[in-house]
Structures are given as C-alpha cells and as structure tokens.
Design a protein around this motif. Structure first.
Motif, PDB file in Angstrom:
ATOM      1  N   PRO A  42      41.644  40.302  43.080  1.00  0.00           N
ATOM      2  CA  PRO A  42      42.719  39.880  43.607  1.00  0.00           C
ATOM      3  C   PRO A  42      42.819  38.276  43.281  1.00  0.00           C
ATOM      4  O   PRO A  42      41.895  37.678  42.870  1.00  0.00           O
ATOM      5  CB  PRO A  42      42.860  39.768  45.280  1.00  0.00           C
ATOM      6  N   SER A  43      44.304  37.822  43.476  1.00  0.00           N
ATOM      7  CA  SER A  43      44.473  36.252  43.282  1.00  0.00           C
ATOM      8  C   SER A  43      43.554  35.488  43.999  1.00  0.00           C
ATOM      9  O   SER A  43      43.278  35.842  45.375  1.00  0.00           O
ATOM     10  CB  SER A  43      45.812  35.967  43.417  1.00  0.00           C
ATOM     11  N   GLY A  44      42.898  34.649  43.414  1.00  0.00           N
ATOM     12  CA  GLY A  44      42.059  33.608  43.974  1.00  0.00           C
ATOM     13  C   GLY A  44      40.633  33.873  44.374  1.00  0.00           C
ATOM     14  O   GLY A  44      39.926  33.416  45.031  1.00  0.00           O
ATOM     15  N   ALA A  45      40.247  35.232  44.041  1.00  0.00           N
ATOM     16  CA  ALA A  45      39.326  35.800  43.963  1.00  0.00           C
ATOM     17  C   ALA A  45      37.965  35.161  43.167  1.00  0.00           C
ATOM     18  O   ALA A  45      36.717  35.115  43.763  1.00  0.00           O
ATOM     19  CB  ALA A  45      39.142  37.238  43.553  1.00  0.00           C
ATOM     20  N   GLY A  46      38.239  34.233  42.188  1.00  0.00           N
ATOM     21  CA  GLY A  46      37.150  33.422  41.547  1.00  0.00           C
ATOM     22  C   GLY A  46      36.878  33.764  40.078  1.00  0.00           C
ATOM     23  O   GLY A  46      35.932  33.455  39.552  1.00  0.00           O
ATOM     24  N   LYS A  47      37.864  34.722  39.423  1.00  0.00           N
ATOM     25  CA  LYS A  47      37.598  35.362  38.138  1.00  0.00           C
ATOM     26  C   LYS A  47      37.715  34.020  37.136  1.00  0.00           C
ATOM     27  O   LYS A  47      36.765  33.997  36.391  1.00  0.00           O
ATOM     28  CB  LYS A  47      38.694  36.443  37.901  1.00  0.00           C
ATOM     29  N   THR A  48      38.600  33.555  37.193  1.00  0.00           N
ATOM     30  CA  THR A  48      38.987  32.143  36.280  1.00  0.00           C
ATOM     31  C   THR A  48      37.627  31.129  36.366  1.00  0.00           C
ATOM     32  O   THR A  48      37.190  30.792  35.326  1.00  0.00           O
ATOM     33  CB  THR A  48      40.146  31.765  36.319  1.00  0.00           C
ATOM     34  N   THR A  49      37.360  30.852  37.569  1.00  0.00           N
ATOM     35  CA  THR A  49      36.127  30.223  37.685  1.00  0.00           C
ATOM     36  C   THR A  49      34.933  30.612  37.012  1.00  0.00           C
ATOM     37  O   THR A  49      34.213  29.997  36.413  1.00  0.00           O
ATOM     38  CB  THR A  49      36.062  29.692  39.048  1.00  0.00           C
ATOM     39  N   VAL A  50      34.629  31.978  37.239  1.00  0.00           N
ATOM     40  CA  VAL A  50      33.451  32.422  36.941  1.00  0.00           C
ATOM     41  C   VAL A  50      33.481  32.290  35.334  1.00  0.00           C
ATOM     42  O   VAL A  50      32.782  32.195  34.357  1.00  0.00           O
ATOM     43  CB  VAL A  50      33.352  33.901  37.075  1.00  0.00           C
ATOM     44  N   THR A 197      42.039  40.544  34.031  1.00  0.00           N
ATOM     45  CA  THR A 197      43.112  41.197  34.218  1.00  0.00           C
ATOM     46  C   THR A 197      43.551  41.502  35.584  1.00  0.00           C
ATOM     47  O   THR A 197      42.559  41.665  36.467  1.00  0.00           O
ATOM     48  CB  THR A 197      43.197  42.501  33.345  1.00  0.00           C
ATOM     49  N   HIS A 198      44.777  41.474  36.091  1.00  0.00           N
ATOM     50  CA  HIS A 198      45.296  41.936  37.151  1.00  0.00           C
ATOM     51  C   HIS A 198      45.433  43.646  37.051  1.00  0.00           C
ATOM     52  O   HIS A 198      45.754  44.251  37.913  1.00  0.00           O
ATOM     53  CB  HIS A 198      46.696  41.202  37.763  1.00  0.00           C
ATOM     54  N   ASN A 199      45.645  43.964  35.784  1.00  0.00           N
ATOM     55  CA  ASN A 199      45.968  45.525  35.482  1.00  0.00           C
ATOM     56  C   ASN A 199      44.843  46.603  35.655  1.00  0.00           C
ATOM     57  O   ASN A 199      43.847  46.592  34.611  1.00  0.00           O
ATOM     58  CB  ASN A 199      46.706  45.540  34.259  1.00  0.00           C
TER      59      ASN A 199
HETATM   60  P1  ATP Z   1      44.222  34.198  39.992  1.00  0.00           P
HETATM   61  O1  ATP Z   1      43.941  35.789  39.534  1.00  0.00           O
HETATM   62  O2  ATP Z   1      45.251  34.070  40.733  1.00  0.00           O
HETATM   63  O3  ATP Z   1      44.215  33.458  38.671  1.00  0.00           O
HETATM   64  P2  ATP Z   1      41.488  33.813  40.399  1.00  0.00           P
HETATM   65  O4  ATP Z   1      40.769  35.070  40.795  1.00  0.00           O
HETATM   66  O5  ATP Z   1      40.905  33.550  38.832  1.00  0.00           O
HETATM   67  O6  ATP Z   1      42.773  33.982  40.896  1.00  0.00           O
HETATM   68  P3  ATP Z   1      40.297  31.176  40.642  1.00  0.00           P
HETATM   69  O7  ATP Z   1      41.274  30.369  39.934  1.00  0.00           O
HETATM   70  O8  ATP Z   1      38.967  31.191  40.088  1.00  0.00           O
HETATM   71  O9  ATP Z   1      40.835  32.744  41.165  1.00  0.00           O
HETATM   72  O10 ATP Z   1      40.229  30.217  41.954  1.00  0.00           O
HETATM   73  C1  ATP Z   1      39.049  30.656  43.287  1.00  0.00           C
HETATM   74  C2  ATP Z   1      39.508  29.795  44.142  1.00  0.00           C
HETATM   75  O11 ATP Z   1      38.895  28.522  43.894  1.00  0.00           O
HETATM   76  C3  ATP Z   1      40.783  29.605  44.694  1.00  0.00           C
HETATM   77  O12 ATP Z   1      41.154  29.580  45.999  1.00  0.00           O
HETATM   78  C4  ATP Z   1      41.302  28.341  44.030  1.00  0.00           C
HETATM   79  O13 ATP Z   1      42.340  27.587  44.755  1.00  0.00           O
HETATM   80  C5  ATP Z   1      40.112  27.494  44.175  1.00  0.00           C
HETATM   81  N1  ATP Z   1      39.854  26.721  42.919  1.00  0.00           N
HETATM   82  C6  ATP Z   1      39.876  26.800  41.814  1.00  0.00           C
HETATM   83  N2  ATP Z   1      39.879  25.629  40.842  1.00  0.00           N
HETATM   84  C7  ATP Z   1      39.885  24.882  41.813  1.00  0.00           C
HETATM   85  C8  ATP Z   1      39.606  23.267  41.691  1.00  0.00           C
HETATM   86  N3  ATP Z   1      39.706  22.660  40.640  1.00  0.00           N
HETATM   87  N4  ATP Z   1      39.609  22.479  43.082  1.00  0.00           N
HETATM   88  C9  ATP Z   1      39.962  23.340  44.273  1.00  0.00           C
HETATM   89  N5  ATP Z   1      39.868  24.441  44.300  1.00  0.00           N
HETATM   90  C10 ATP Z   1      40.170  25.162  43.205  1.00  0.00           C
END
Ligand code: ATP
Length: 234
Positions: A42-50, A197-199
């Motif tokens: 889901p959105s905000g799960a942490g995927k992009t951060t990983v 992906t979200h798909n």
């Molecule tokens: P989406 O599918 O919406 O892109 P995601 O799964 O890729 O979401 P991330 O972008 O990894 O999620 O974000 C994970 C969490 O970390 C979110 O709550 C986001 O707000 C938080 N976050 C990400 N980058 C930062 C930052 N630079 N500073 C503070 N919080 C952050």
C-alpha cells in the motif's frame, strides 16, 4: 550459493521535530542474480525508501545490505556515489529527460561518466528506438520517452536495474509493452530487475514477489513458472 542481494534488519527512520517516522522498520529479504522481482504494497508502506537505499540514493539507519558480496551500508559517501553511478540503473514513473538534448544525447550524458558504458545508439536500438535517436523528448510519446529512460539506465551496463512505478504514467498497452521490455531485459541479459508497482495483477510475471506493509515484509512468494506479461490481463 549466496544471494546476489541480501537485506538484514534494514531500518530507515526520519526525525520530524519530536516525531520519529519509521519509513522502513526491519526489512529482511534475499534476491538471486538475474531474478525479475516485483515489490507491492500500500501507499506509504516503505517501497520507495527500500529501493532508494538499495540503489545508494539514501543510506539506512540500521541493518546490512549485501549486493554482489559487498555490504553497501558500510560505504562512505564516495563509495556510495561510485556504486550508484556505476552499478545501478534507475527508471522512474516520470522520465526526467533533458528536453533540449536528443534521445541519444540523453543516454550518452548519463553513460559517459560510468565505468563500463555501452554505446548509446546500440542500447536505444535494443529498446526499439533505432529510428528515433535524434528526436527530442517532446517529439516522443510517453512510452517512447520511458524507453529512452530505460536505455539511459541500461547504457551504464549496471548490475542491477531498479524501477519505481515505471508504468505509472502510461496507458494500459504502453505500460504492458514497457513491462515486457523490462522482463526481456532480465531474461536476455541475466540482469537483476526490481519493479515497484501498485498493480498486483502483474505479480505472476515475477520470479519473486515481495510484499511490504508498514515498513516490514508482510509476504514473499517465489514463482517457479513466471509467465510473460503479454498473457496477463487486468
Ligand atoms: P507510495 O506507494 O505511495 O509511493 P511507498 O510505499 O513508496 O509509498 P515511501 O515513499 O517509501 O512509501 O514512504 C514510507 C514512509 O516514509 C511514508 O510514511 C513517508 O511519508 C515517509 N517518508 C519517506 N521519505 C521521507 C522523508 N524524506 N522524510 C520524512 N518522511 C519520509
């Protein structure tokens, strides 16, 4: 045989004043060389951060990240820059091409600073743009621009291709064609490809599916017989 990628207890915390945001909260997974991996959640799960941590765009707060036998979490700034430049190709939802450069110049600009670059025109031919080398981004469709951005990533001759929602800005058929190109790149070149992906409908095309929720791995599936994206409908 040891894994090509191994994340152990990876955490990424952000401090916002008094509040600690746990973007990634103890992630473990392993990926073999040459796998096509899909990350969903889901959105905000942490995927992009990983993905950013794995690609050296960001550092982790805790944990170890082995890539091809080296722990990149131990890298200093210069080593991380070299890793990001030479070993990792990135593809994003938006193509981020330089508008006043042609397709071939966009690819050359990125690859010429890398250690083992491939010929920009050859890679553009491989992604199906052999006739469009001298076009500017504004003269190309969204799908064609995404092909240029994939060529830009592949011309670095990277060990690892990381794609963050690569079809997010594309229509159904164009998105499918881009996924097919990424799957073919993985199969034909033995490149390790990771796609966020979200798909979730496309997960049968992956060798490995990693589900992330609340900054942790919530599920992992290995497909013994992944199928071509062409045969998937959604
Ligand atoms: P989406 O599918 O919406 O892109 P995601 O799964 O890729 O979401 P991330 O972008 O990894 O999620 O974000 C994970 C969490 O970390 C979110 O709550 C986001 O707000 C938080 N976050 C990400 N980058 C930062 C930052 N630079 N500073 C503070 N919080 C952050």
């Amino acid at each position: 045989m040891s894994s090509f990628i191994e994340l152990k207890n990876v955490k990424k915390y952000y401090r916002m004043g008094e509040v600690i945001i746990k973007a990634v909260d103890g992630i473990d997974f392993e990926i073999n060389k040459g796998e096509f991996v899909v990350i969903v959640g889901p959105s905000g799960a942490g995927k992009t951060t990983v993905l950013n941590i794995l690609g050296g765009m960001d550092s982790c707060s805790e944990g170890s990240i082995m890539v091809d036998g080296v722990d990149i979490s131990e890298f200093n700034k210069k080593e991380l820059t070299n890793y990001r430049r030479d070993d990792v190709g990135f593809v994003f939802q938006f193509y981020n091409l330089i508008q006043n450069l042609t397709a071939v110049e966009n690819v050359e600009l990125a690859s010429q600073i890398c250690k083992n670059p491939l010929e920009a025109d050859v890679v553009l031919c491989e992604v199906g743009l052999g006739e469009r080398l001298l076009n500017f981004p504004a003269q190309l469709s969204g799908g064609e621009q995404q092909r240029v951005s994939i060529a830009r990533a592949l011309a670095k001759n990277p060990k690892l291709l990381l794609c963050d929602e690569p079809t997010g800005a594309l229509d159904y058929n164009t998105g499918k064609a881009i996924l097919k190109l990424l799957q073919d790149t993985c199969r034909e070149n033995g490149m390790t490809v990771i796609v966020i992906t979200h798909n979730s409908a496309i997960t049968p095309m992956a060798d490995r599916v990693i589900k992330i929720k609340n900054g942790k791995v919530s599920g992992m599936t290995v497909n013994e017989n992944p199928i071509s994206v062409e045969t998937i409908e959604w």
